[in-house]
Design an enzyme around this catalytic site. Structure first.
Site, PDB file in Angstrom:
ATOM      1  N   ASP A 167      -3.854  -1.520  -1.517  1.00 46.22           N
ATOM      2  CA  ASP A 167      -4.852  -2.882  -0.718  1.00 46.22           C
ATOM      3  C   ASP A 167      -6.622  -1.067  -0.938  1.00 46.22           C
ATOM      4  O   ASP A 167      -7.729  -2.368  -1.125  1.00 46.22           O
ATOM      5  CB  ASP A 167      -4.345  -1.314   0.906  1.00 46.22           C
ATOM      6  CG  ASP A 167      -4.380  -0.435   1.308  1.00 46.22           C
ATOM      7  OD1 ASP A 167      -3.533   0.313   0.115  1.00 46.22           O
ATOM      8  OD2 ASP A 167      -3.748   0.125   2.156  1.00 46.22           O
ATOM      9  N   SER A 178       0.464  -0.934   0.101  1.00 43.07           N
ATOM     10  CA  SER A 178       0.200   0.593   0.170  1.00 43.07           C
ATOM     11  C   SER A 178       1.149   1.406   0.344  1.00 43.07           C
ATOM     12  O   SER A 178       0.540   2.007   1.217  1.00 43.07           O
ATOM     13  CB  SER A 178      -0.998  -0.109   1.062  1.00 43.07           C
ATOM     14  OG  SER A 178      -1.633  -1.372   0.939  1.00 43.07           O
ATOM     15  N   ARG A 183       7.753   6.751  -4.454  1.00 42.15           N
ATOM     16  CA  ARG A 183       7.873   7.001  -3.020  1.00 42.15           C
ATOM     17  C   ARG A 183       7.568   5.950  -1.885  1.00 42.15           C
ATOM     18  O   ARG A 183       6.702   5.721  -1.852  1.00 42.15           O
ATOM     19  CB  ARG A 183       7.654   8.084  -2.851  1.00 42.15           C
ATOM     20  CG  ARG A 183       6.140   8.495  -3.393  1.00 42.15           C
ATOM     21  CD  ARG A 183       5.409   9.686  -2.930  1.00 42.15           C
ATOM     22  NE  ARG A 183       4.150  10.233  -2.932  1.00 42.15           N
ATOM     23  CZ  ARG A 183       3.851   9.825  -4.444  1.00 42.15           C
ATOM     24  NH1 ARG A 183       4.232   9.929  -5.507  1.00 42.15           N
ATOM     25  NH2 ARG A 183       2.110  10.588  -4.283  1.00 42.15           N
TER      26      ARG A 183
END
Ligand code: ADP
Ligand code: MG
Length: 462
Positions: free
Chosen positions: A202, A149, A164
C-alpha cells in the site's frame, strides 16, 4: 479522590509520552543506519523490500483496471479508469474482514477475498462488459493490482512470498507462500476473468497514485501509510540497493527503484524509541510481541488500546470513573477514532468528550475526568505524529531529497493522518528538528484512493 490528584496524575502520564528534540534526531539517525543495513543485506529487521517498480507515473497513464486492497481493517475491491490527465474514475466496495478469518487458514481468507471480487464484478461490471460489442464477460481478462500490506519477499512485479503477518493477522499456513498465487487460485476456482498482474504494497501504491495525481509540478518521493498500521515507501537510486542483483533483464537501463521500508519494525531493539509501561502491556497482548515496535507506538490499531490501558489503570486506582462497571476491561475495545474526537473538542466544558464517553463507554463524567482524558489523549496522539515525522525526516536525509528538488512531495494515506486533528502540524514539528529549514520545501498531501489507483498503475506497468 481529590480533583488535583487526578489531574496531576494525568499530567504525569501525558509527560511520559513526550519526545525530546534530541530523541527525534536520534530516531532519525538510527533510521538512516538501519535503512542502510537493510539495503545492503537480507534478513535485517527493517526489511527495505525492493518493489520492482522502477519509475513513478507522470499522469499520462491510461486504461481500466481492477484493484483489491487487503489493508488491515477492510478489504476493498475497485475498478479504476485512468483518464491520462492525472484524473481517474473509481468505483469501490468495502467490506470488513471477519475476525475469525484473520487467524484462520489461507484457504478461508483467500476464498473470502475471491468471493468479494466475484460479487463486485457481478454487481458493477458484468452488465457493462456484456454491453461491449462482441465481448462476453468471460472473454475479457481484467488486469488486477493486488495491494497487500504485509511484509512480502517480492521476487517479481506479480509474485512475492509472505514473510510475516502484522496488525493482528495470524494465518499461519500462508507464511512462506506466494500471495498472488493464493489469490489467483481462488479466482480461478470461481472462473473469474481476472489476472493478478501486480503485487503492490500500500505504501508503494500511495506513492504511485500521488505521483500520478500531481503531474508536472514536483517530485513525489515518498508514500506513507498512517492507518491500521504504518509504513513508508520511497524512491531510491538503484545503485544504493546493494542486495539486489542488477543484472536481471527487467532492470536494464533503470536508475531508481521504489523501496518498501517496512518501517513498522523500525527499532525493534528499542535503542531509541520511547516506551511506557502501557506500551509494554499492549505489546504483550499482540500475536507478535517484540516486533513492529515503531508501529505499535504510531498507528491506529494501537493508539486506542494504549489509551484503554491507561484509563483502566486510573479506574482501578480509584482515580477515574466511579461507576463500578466499565467496558474498559475488554482488550482492543477502544477505537482510535475516539482519540481524534476527544482531541477535536476545544470547548471549555469538553461537551463533546462528555458525550463520547457517555455513548461509547456508557459512563457519566465530571469535568476534571474529561480534562484528564484529554491530556492523556493529547500525549498519545502527539507522540505518534512526532515519531512519524522523525522517520519521514530520516528518509528525506537518506535520499538527500531537499538538495536536488525545490519542492518535495509526500503522499499519505490512512485514517490516522486524515482524521486526527493537527496531525500534520505535529509531524512537521519533528521534521523541522531533523531537516531544519528545508521543512518548508516539503509538501504533504493525501493520496486520495491511493491504494486502488496505485495498484492500477502497477498493474499497468506490469
Ligand atoms: P486500513 O489501515 O485498513 O487501510 P484506515 O486507513 O481507514 O484503514 O485505518 C484504519 C485505522 O484507523 C483503524 O485502526 C482505526 O482505529 C483508525 N481510525 C479510524 N477512524 C479514525 C479517526 N477518525 N481518527 C483516528 N484514527 C482512526
Ligand atoms: Mg489503507
Amino acid at each position: 479522590m481529590t480533583t488535583s490528584s487526578l489531574l496531576e496524575e494525568a499530567i504525569a502520564i501525558s509527560k511520559q509520552f513526550d519526545v525530546s528534540k534530541d530523541q527525534l534526531v536520534a530516531i532519525s539517525d538510527e533510521f538512516i543506519r538501519l535503512a542502510d543495513g537493510g539495503l545492503k543485506t537480507d534478513d535485517m529487521p527493517m526489511t527495505m523490500i525492493p518493489s520492482y517498480v522502477t519509475g513513478v507515473p507522470n499522469g499520462t497513464e491510461k486504461g481500466t483496471f481492477l484493484a483489491v486492497d487487503l489493508g488491515g481493517t477492510n478489504f476493498r475491491v475497485c475498478s479504476i479508469h485512468l483518464n491520462g490527465d492525472g484524473t481517474f474514475d473509481l468505483l469501490q466496495t468495502k467490506s470488513v474482514i471477519p475476525k475469525n478469518l484473520m487467524v484462520g487458514t489461507a484457504k478461508e481468507l483467500f476464498s473470502f477475498l475471491a468471493q468479494k471480487v466475484d460479487e463486485f464484478i457481478k454487481t458493477h461490471l458484468e452488465e457493462k462488459f456484456n454491453e461491449e460489442a462482441g465481448h462476453s464477460a468471460n472473454e475479457h481478462i481484467y488486469k488486477l493490482g493486488f495491494t497487500f500490506s504485509f511484509p512480502v519477499n517480492q521476487t517479481a512485479i506479480n509474485s512475492g512470498t509472505l514473510i510475516r503477518w502484522t496488525k493482528g493477522f495470524d494465518v499461519v499456513d500462508a507464511v512462506g507462500k506466494d500471495v498472488c498465487k493464493l489469490l489467483q487460485d481462488e479466482l480461478d476456482l470461481l472462473k473469474l476473468p481476472v489476472h493478478v498482474a501486480a503485487l503492490v504494497n500500500d505504501t508503494v501504491g500511495t506513492l504511485m497514485s500521488r505521483s500520478y495525481s500531481t503531474p508536472g509540478e514536483s517530485a513525489t518521493l515518498l508514500g506513507v501509510i498512517l492507518g491500521t498500521g504504518t509504513n513508508g515507501a520511497y524512491v531510491e537510486s538503484l545503485a544504493a540497493v546493494d542486495k539486489l542483483d542488477k543484472s536481471i533483464a527487467s532492470l536494464a537501463g533503470k536508475s531508481v527503484m521504489v523501496i518498501n521500508t517496512e518501517w513498522g519494525s523500525f527499532d525493534n531493539d528499542m535503542k531509541v524509541l520511547p516506551t511506557t509501561s502501557w506500551d509494554n502491556a499492549v505489546d504483550l497482548e499482540t500475536p507478535n510481541p517484540g516486533f513492529q515496535m515503531f508501529e505499535k507506538r504510531v498507528s491506529g490499531m494501537f493508539l486506542g488500546e494504549i489509551l484503554r490501558r491507561i484509563l483502566l489503570e486510573l479506574h482501578e486506582k480509584g482515580l477515574l470513573f466511579s461507576s463500578s462497571s466499565t467496558p474498559l476491561s475488554t482488550a482492543w475495545s477502544l477505537d482510535t477514532s475516539i482519540l481524534s474526537r476527544v482531541e477535536a473538542d476545544s470547548t471549555p466544558d469538553l461537551v463533546a468528550v462528555k458525550s463520547i464517553i457517555e455513548t461509547d463507554l456508557g459512563l457519566p463524567t465530571t469535568l476534571v475526568e474529561r480534562q484528564a482524558v484529554k491530556l492523556i489523549v493529547e500525549g498519545i496522539g502527539k507522540r505518534s505524529a512526532l515519531l512519524a515525522g522523525a522517520v519521514i525526516g530520516g528518509v528525506l536525509v537518506q535520499i538527500k531529497a531537499c538538495e536536488s528538488n525545490p519542492v518535495v512531495d509526500i503522499g499519505v494515506d490512512g485514517s490516522v493522518f486524515e482524521f486526527y486533528p493537527g496531525y500534520e502540524e505535529l509531524m512537521r514539528l519533528a521534521l523541522k528538528e531533523v531537516i531544519g529549514e528545508n521543512e518548508k520545501k516539503i509538501r504533504i498531501g493525501i493520496a486520495k484512493d491511493g491504494s486502488g489507483v496505485g495498484a492500477a498503475l502497477c498493474a499497468l506497468v506490469a
